[in-house]
Scaffold this motif. Structure first.
Motif, PDB file in Angstrom:
ATOM      1  N   TYR A  74       3.374 -10.369   2.361  1.00 42.05           N
ATOM      2  CA  TYR A  74       2.184 -10.802   1.619  1.00 42.05           C
ATOM      3  C   TYR A  74       2.247 -12.318   1.440  1.00 42.05           C
ATOM      4  O   TYR A  74       3.315 -12.924   1.534  1.00 42.05           O
TER       5      TYR A  74
ATOM      6  N   GLU B  75      -1.706  -3.041  -4.495  1.00 42.92           N
ATOM      7  CA  GLU B  75      -1.789  -2.925  -3.042  1.00 42.92           C
ATOM      8  C   GLU B  75      -0.415  -2.737  -2.402  1.00 42.92           C
ATOM      9  O   GLU B  75      -0.318  -2.204  -1.300  1.00 42.92           O
TER      10      GLU B  75
ATOM     11  N   CYS C   4      -2.182 -10.385  -2.253  1.00 38.93           N
ATOM     12  CA  CYS C   4      -2.282  -8.972  -2.642  1.00 38.93           C
ATOM     13  C   CYS C   4      -2.017  -8.805  -4.133  1.00 38.93           C
ATOM     14  O   CYS C   4      -1.274  -9.575  -4.740  1.00 38.93           O
TER      15      CYS C   4
ATOM     16  N   HIS D 263      -0.365  -1.990   5.781  1.00 37.11           N
ATOM     17  CA  HIS D 263      -1.270  -2.378   4.710  1.00 37.11           C
ATOM     18  C   HIS D 263      -2.648  -1.837   5.123  1.00 37.11           C
ATOM     19  O   HIS D 263      -3.374  -2.469   5.893  1.00 37.11           O
TER      20      HIS D 263
ATOM     21  N   MET E   1      -0.020   0.060   0.629  1.00 34.67           N
ATOM     22  CA  MET E   1       1.095  -0.123   1.546  1.00 34.67           C
ATOM     23  C   MET E   1       1.748   1.228   1.806  1.00 34.67           C
ATOM     24  O   MET E   1       2.098   1.957   0.869  1.00 34.67           O
TER      25      MET E   1
END
Length: 407
Positions: free
Chosen positions: A249, A273, A269, A367, A306
């Motif tokens: 990320y 997430e 993110c 993701h 994720m």
């Protein structure tokens, strides 16, 4: 020595004299401003030792930011999504911290060494902490050069530590700290690690680093202890489903973070997430990003989730045989995001893709848009083959790929 390796401008860690003597390859890993071994002998053997015996892993380059002063608890609590006021002295918290939009600035470990002393271990964060310290009576210091960190990891790590210290370590709980002496050096021992295995992280002064290394190597002889480089450590953390900033990320703060190869795919993110929602404490009346995170939850949650991805490496072999075109399977963890396709549409991306020797699969962190992030679902990953992008089948699975044994 470092100039001979072609790494001018880098410096060695407190353990460099010992790690350099143990290296039998030319593979080094730049971790600015430091340089550490990437492979000592063979990364597969090093990973196997981590899973079956014990390893020493160099972690000194991790940035360490200390917050002290009467208002240190208030600053830590303002920054973290978890309750820093409830954290006990001698306890470690893993936590994200966010900006006002609820996007993660970073994540890391927070050590509470005293009533007014916290040490954050993550990427460089001093600028962000100073921005949030206005009006508070605190000091914020980068103490990275003053501490060497050696991780002792693996199912036999406790036996090695007990032999090196002459003490019983069975009572040290996960994420707790205890002082000891190893090789005549004072050491802060934490029950922690980034491999998914039982393990410890050992903090020592630069002066005590080499004596501590020597004592551990001597204590570990009968337990098949060996050093493991960054190559093996990186694979181990992917097998354990653990993420890192810059690879999985984009950091949303002002401090420098590792470069992102494709910013059109890698995103800032929220914790939700990245499967970190359990580390967001809405019982706290206030912390940076709280309102934005509450609004995200009220709107139905994070737009992406994720998950794990297992990628059909056999399909790559078949493609090569049928077309005579090379499909490169990454020899190490691949950080550049790879698009993920579902029914012809891009529904996310894969990061930290690697062959996982411990699980015998080609794996990655996915993701994925929440409507497509269903366990067992079939998707595709766009993969480079002879300059073209081809779809390689993949399946969405749960994380971690290998059960954690670290607690």
């Amino acid at each position: 020595m470092l100039e001979d390796l072609g790494v001018e401008g880098f410096v060695g860690t407190p353990f460099h004299k010992r790690s350099a003597a143990a290296v039998e390859t030319s593979s080094w890993f730049p971790w600015p401003p430091y340089i550490v071994p990437d492979i000592y002998t063979d990364f597969r053997e090093e990973l196997a030792a981590m899973r079956t015996a014990a390893t020493l892993n160099e972690m000194s380059p991790l940035s360490k930011t200390r917050i002290t002063g009467p208002d240190a608890p208030q600053l830590a609590n303002r920054i973290l999504t978890r309750d820093a006021l409830a954290q006990e002295v001698g306890q470690i918290l893993y936590s994200p911290w966010c900006n006002e939009e609820g996007k993660m600035v970073a994540d890391g470990l927070v050590f509470r060494f005293g009533e007014e002393e916290y040490v954050f271990v993550a990427g460089p964060q001093k600028q962000w902490f100073m921005m949030n310290a206005r009006g508070l009576d605190v000091d914020v210091d980068d103490i990275s050069p003053s501490i060497g960190i050696l991780a002792l990891q693996g199912p036999r790590s406790t036996e090695v530590l007990e032999r090196a210290t002459g003490q019983d370590w069975s009572s040290l709980k996960f994420s707790r700290i205890r002082k000891t002496e190893i090789g005549g050096a004072t050491v802060d021992v934490s029950r922690q690690g980034f491999t998914g295995e039982v393990g410890y992280e050992l903090w020592v002064s630069p002066e005590g680093a080499c004596p501590m290394w020597d004592a551990l190597v001597e204590a570990g002889r009968e337990y098949s202890l060996r050093p493991a480089g960054e190559y093996a450590i990186d694979i181990a953390r992917v097998e354990a489903g653990l993420l890192i900033i810059g690879a999985d990320y984009m950091g949303a703060g002002p401090d420098p973070t590792p470069p992102v190869d494709d910013p059109t795919q890698m995103r800032e993110c929220s914790p939700f997430e990245l499967r970190l929602g359990r580390f967001v404490d809405f019982e706290k009346p206030d912390f940076v990003g709280r309102q934005a995170l509450m609004e995200e939850q009220a709107a139905g949650g994070a737009p992406r989730r994720m998950v794990g991805l297992t990628i059909d490496w056999r399909a790559m072999l078949e493609y090569q045989l049928e077309r005579g075109e090379l499909v490169q399977m990454f020899p190490r963890v691949h950080d550049m995001p790879l698009p993920v396709i579902d029914s012809g549409d891009v529904v996310g991306y894969a990061t930290s893709v690697t062959w996982g020797p411990s699980v015998g699969k080609l794996i990655g962190l996915g993701h994925i848009d929440r409507q497509s992030a269903n366990l067992g679902a079939k998707v595709s990953v766009l993969w480079s083959a002879n300059g073209r992008m081809v779809e390689i089948g993949a399946q969405i699975v749960g994380l971690p790929f290998r059960p954690h044994r670290r607690a």
